[in-house]
Design a protein around this motif. Sequence first.
Motif, mmCIF file in Angstrom:
data_model
loop_
_atom_site.group_PDB
_atom_site.id
_atom_site.type_symbol
_atom_site.label_atom_id
_atom_site.label_comp_id
_atom_site.label_asym_id
_atom_site.label_seq_id
_atom_site.Cartn_x
_atom_site.Cartn_y
_atom_site.Cartn_z
ATOM 1 N N ILE A 87 -3.349 -8.538 -5.288
ATOM 2 C CA ILE A 87 -3.613 -9.632 -4.345
ATOM 3 C C ILE A 87 -2.298 -10.210 -3.814
ATOM 4 O O ILE A 87 -2.168 -10.511 -2.620
ATOM 5 C CB ILE A 87 -4.454 -10.730 -5.033
ATOM 6 C CG1 ILE A 87 -5.863 -10.198 -5.325
ATOM 7 C CG2 ILE A 87 -4.525 -11.991 -4.173
ATOM 8 C CD1 ILE A 87 -6.696 -11.110 -6.189
ATOM 9 N N GLY A 88 -1.314 -10.357 -4.704
ATOM 10 C CA GLY A 88 -0.020 -10.893 -4.289
ATOM 11 C C GLY A 88 0.775 -9.954 -3.398
ATOM 12 O O GLY A 88 1.722 -10.382 -2.731
ATOM 13 N N ALA B 279 2.035 -6.687 2.791
ATOM 14 C CA ALA B 279 1.576 -5.509 3.521
ATOM 15 C C ALA B 279 1.164 -5.852 4.948
ATOM 16 O O ALA B 279 1.002 -4.946 5.770
ATOM 17 C CB ALA B 279 0.406 -4.855 2.782
ATOM 18 N N HIS B 280 0.991 -7.151 5.247
ATOM 19 C CA HIS B 280 0.653 -7.594 6.603
ATOM 20 C C HIS B 280 1.783 -8.397 7.242
ATOM 21 O O HIS B 280 1.624 -8.909 8.344
ATOM 22 C CB HIS B 280 -0.611 -8.453 6.584
ATOM 23 C CG HIS B 280 -1.858 -7.696 6.260
ATOM 24 N ND1 HIS B 280 -2.511 -6.884 7.165
ATOM 25 C CD2 HIS B 280 -2.580 -7.605 5.105
ATOM 26 C CE1 HIS B 280 -3.582 -6.341 6.603
ATOM 27 N NE2 HIS B 280 -3.651 -6.760 5.352
ATOM 28 N N HIS C 55 6.970 -2.630 10.487
ATOM 29 C CA HIS C 55 5.910 -1.641 10.258
ATOM 30 C C HIS C 55 6.253 -0.722 9.087
ATOM 31 O O HIS C 55 5.385 -0.367 8.275
ATOM 32 C CB HIS C 55 5.702 -0.819 11.532
ATOM 33 C CG HIS C 55 4.639 0.234 11.389
ATOM 34 N ND1 HIS C 55 3.293 -0.063 11.319
ATOM 35 C CD2 HIS C 55 4.733 1.596 11.269
ATOM 36 C CE1 HIS C 55 2.610 1.052 11.178
ATOM 37 N NE2 HIS C 55 3.453 2.072 11.149
ATOM 38 N N ALA C 56 7.523 -0.330 8.966
ATOM 39 C CA ALA C 56 7.952 0.542 7.866
ATOM 40 C C ALA C 56 7.751 -0.150 6.517
ATOM 41 O O ALA C 56 7.260 0.465 5.558
ATOM 42 C CB ALA C 56 9.417 0.930 8.053
ATOM 43 N N TYR C 57 8.104 -1.416 6.445
ATOM 44 C CA TYR C 57 7.956 -2.134 5.176
ATOM 45 C C TYR C 57 6.495 -2.430 4.872
ATOM 46 O O TYR C 57 6.087 -2.455 3.702
ATOM 47 C CB TYR C 57 8.790 -3.420 5.188
ATOM 48 C CG TYR C 57 10.229 -3.146 4.849
ATOM 49 C CD1 TYR C 57 10.668 -3.155 3.524
ATOM 50 C CD2 TYR C 57 11.159 -2.841 5.837
ATOM 51 C CE1 TYR C 57 11.984 -2.879 3.201
ATOM 52 C CE2 TYR C 57 12.477 -2.554 5.530
ATOM 53 C CZ TYR C 57 12.886 -2.584 4.201
ATOM 54 O OH TYR C 57 14.186 -2.292 3.880
ATOM 55 N N PHE D 19 4.747 -1.439 1.348
ATOM 56 C CA PHE D 19 4.011 -2.387 0.503
ATOM 57 C C PHE D 19 2.580 -1.901 0.241
ATOM 58 O O PHE D 19 2.026 -2.150 -0.835
ATOM 59 C CB PHE D 19 3.996 -3.774 1.140
ATOM 60 C CG PHE D 19 5.256 -4.563 0.896
ATOM 61 C CD1 PHE D 19 5.603 -4.973 -0.388
ATOM 62 C CD2 PHE D 19 6.106 -4.883 1.941
ATOM 63 C CE1 PHE D 19 6.773 -5.693 -0.624
ATOM 64 C CE2 PHE D 19 7.273 -5.604 1.718
ATOM 65 C CZ PHE D 19 7.607 -6.007 0.429
ATOM 66 N N TRP D 20 1.979 -1.199 1.202
ATOM 67 C CA TRP D 20 0.664 -0.622 0.946
ATOM 68 C C TRP D 20 0.747 0.467 -0.121
ATOM 69 O O TRP D 20 -0.165 0.617 -0.945
ATOM 70 C CB TRP D 20 0.061 -0.060 2.241
ATOM 71 C CG TRP D 20 -0.616 -1.090 3.095
ATOM 72 C CD1 TRP D 20 -0.311 -1.436 4.370
ATOM 73 C CD2 TRP D 20 -1.738 -1.897 2.717
ATOM 74 N NE1 TRP D 20 -1.152 -2.425 4.821
ATOM 75 C CE2 TRP D 20 -2.045 -2.729 3.825
ATOM 76 C CE3 TRP D 20 -2.501 -2.017 1.550
ATOM 77 C CZ2 TRP D 20 -3.083 -3.653 3.804
ATOM 78 C CZ3 TRP D 20 -3.538 -2.945 1.527
ATOM 79 C CH2 TRP D 20 -3.825 -3.747 2.636
#
Length: 401
Positions: free
Chosen positions: A282-283, A288-289, A373-375, A379-380
């Motif tokens: 969740i954190g 990721a967004h 976008h790369a990061y 994160f995903w």
Amino acid sequence: MPISGWAIQRFGGKKVYLFSLFIFLVSSVLCSLAWNTGSLIGFRLLQGVGAGLLIPTMQNVLVQSAGGRNLGRLIAIISIPALIGPILGPVIGGLLIQNLDWRWIFYVNIPIMLVAIWLSWRHIPIDEPARDKPKLDVIGLMLLSPAFAGLIYGISEASMQGGLSNLKVSLPLAGGIVLTAAYVVYALRRRQSPLLDLRLFRSRHFLASNVTLFLTGMVMNGAMLLLPLYYQQVRGEGVLETGLLLIPQGLGMLATRSWIGGLADRMGSRNIVLLSLAATAIGTIPFAHSGADTNHVLLGIAQFVRGAALNGIFIPIMVSAYAGLSKQQIPHASISTRIFQTIGGAFGSAILATVIDRQLRSAAVSGMNAAAHAYQSAFWWSFGFTVLAVIPAFMLTQGKK
């Protein structure tokens, strides 16, 4: 790392611990005096010798001193410096890099090591080495140490070479895998105690603990790579500002440290780790967004949640790994848990760095949007590692042991 178990049985835990501190002190002095890149790398190699002995020896001495009782509380207490590190480390590092010479990175170790040696000499109880002093498993050492060195080197090169197809990646990885397989065959056939006792993995809890440590090492070390780089490359923050922005994760770790160890002692590890993995996932979602202008307060809260959850992952897993082990098995467990966590961390960092690199290379335009976008993609991937760790976590200890 692999020889720490033998060294403890041969010389005693206190002597090995003091020796590792001394090596780390001497190597820090030498690193601060390095005259070129080659000498610095050589002295860092020596520093790695001290660090490789230091952590598994510390775990072994403390767990044996506790006699297997209240391991959760014990691990929570000894992890305090590791929790303060994420709070003070980036800030101090930023101050050093911005205002002082790079040699201060090693100067700061010297007074800390001197105090640590004095405290250890005064307060760690003397433990006698084993009566039947074991011989060093030289064949096992010649198989196991190069195996892990090859794996970690190949993994680290993967992020620099853009994938697994490059020979600089595939050859050391293949060599590491072959040597690891050779050690497994050798250790299972050896009658005397091998360098790392693989029979511990017959325990479902021990196996699950190590696999979970590998996967959570990918999550933890991956975040240590991603978060500061995100703030610097996407948000354009300086090193000191980045250090300050990383404080919420350390505060989250401190917030749960005092009670998570006792909770693990009372109710076992499985449910705590599963809930903590869910909180970590969740954190991770806000990052990721996140883009170049995402609210800092939201990201700070996400970091706090992640930090609070990390205690609920690491401490209970270590409790599960040591559950039911004899005094003779504890050194082998300390080596194994450290190796799996280290390789998992290297693997996670390499994968995430490769993801970022490929995303940036394939982007039609450059700039902050492409970097964001790369990061987001990286994160995903970290989110996916967290979900994957749920599978072995179901096999951890449940209920008081």
